[in-house]
Design an enzyme around this catalytic site. Structure first.
Site, PDB file in Angstrom:
ATOM      1  N   ASP A  76       0.857  -1.193   0.000  1.00 32.89           N
ATOM      2  CA  ASP A  76       0.000   0.000   0.000  1.00 32.89           C
ATOM      3  C   ASP A  76       0.889   1.238   0.000  1.00 32.89           C
ATOM      4  O   ASP A  76       1.662   1.449   0.927  1.00 32.89           O
ATOM      5  CB  ASP A  76      -0.886  -0.036   1.246  1.00 32.89           C
ATOM      6  N   ASP A  78       0.735   5.086   0.189  1.00 31.58           N
ATOM      7  CA  ASP A  78      -0.124   6.222   0.519  1.00 31.58           C
ATOM      8  C   ASP A  78       0.425   7.504  -0.098  1.00 31.58           C
ATOM      9  O   ASP A  78       1.643   7.709  -0.151  1.00 31.58           O
ATOM     10  CB  ASP A  78      -0.219   6.410   2.033  1.00 31.58           C
ATOM     11  N   HIS A 112      -2.676   0.336  -4.286  1.00 34.39           N
ATOM     12  CA  HIS A 112      -2.553  -0.996  -3.700  1.00 34.39           C
ATOM     13  C   HIS A 112      -2.003  -1.912  -4.776  1.00 34.39           C
ATOM     14  O   HIS A 112      -2.592  -2.017  -5.856  1.00 34.39           O
ATOM     15  CB  HIS A 112      -3.912  -1.543  -3.253  1.00 34.39           C
ATOM     16  N   GLU A 133       3.106   0.673   3.264  1.00 34.11           N
ATOM     17  CA  GLU A 133       2.603  -0.337   4.186  1.00 34.11           C
ATOM     18  C   GLU A 133       2.572  -1.661   3.444  1.00 34.11           C
ATOM     19  O   GLU A 133       2.272  -1.699   2.252  1.00 34.11           O
ATOM     20  CB  GLU A 133       1.203   0.019   4.672  1.00 34.11           C
TER      21      GLU A 133
END
Length: 166
Positions: A76, A78, A112, A133
């Site tokens: 992930d 961001d 993602h 992440e």
């Protein structure tokens, strides 16, 4: 409604839609059962198949619960997209990984990247504006819009690549 479900299925890999790991999510990004009650990421009794979750009107949209037994990893990124373009730090990460199913996050500014594989433990790293992440268990991921031109399948995450990213 059937057309909408068919379109959603065409935008999400069968590797994901074939598993009963689907939830809805609230405006506060809390996982929900299809009846609108709270869903736990460790209790499969609150999860649904894809068609049921897509058909439900609870919450804002659908999400997928990651479990270690399924062998999926989500990277992930961001705040990786600005004005429709990948930021240089995010582009470096995407370029270092094999082509795989990729979607825009719920906010529109994140990405993602979905893989087959596993990671020992979820990780979250922030370096200035960079936010990365990596998860494979006991999380749910809000499923967004597929990035055009990306595969509709999950690549294998090469061993050790996550450690290199972090």
């Amino acid at each position: 409604m059937e057309r909408v479900r068919a379109e959603q299925s065409a935008r999400v890999p069968a590797e994901l839609t074939d598993r009963p790991r689907w939830v809805r999510y609230s405006s506060r990004k809390v996982p929900l059962r299809t009846d609108g009650r709270f869903a736990s990421v460790i209790d499969p009794s609150g999860w649904s198949d894809f068609a049921t979750a897509a058909r439900s009107g609870a919450g804002q949209g659908v999400g997928f619960v990651l479990t270690a037994s399924d062998g999926f990893v989500v990277v992930d990124l961001d705040h990786a997209v600005e004005r429709g373009r990948l930021l240089p730090w995010a582009q470096r990460i995407v370029d270092s990984l094999p082509p795989t199913y990729m979607e825009r996050g719920h906010s529109g500014g994140g990405l993602h990247l979905w893989f087959r594989g596993s990671v020992a433990a979820g990780r979250r790293v922030r370096r200035g504006d960079e936010a990365l992440e990596v998860y494979s268990d006991r999380r749910y991921i809000i499923v967004g819009e597929r990035v055009p031109g990306t595969p509709l399948s999950l690549a294998v995450l090469p061993p050790g690549v996550v450690e290199e990213l972090l």
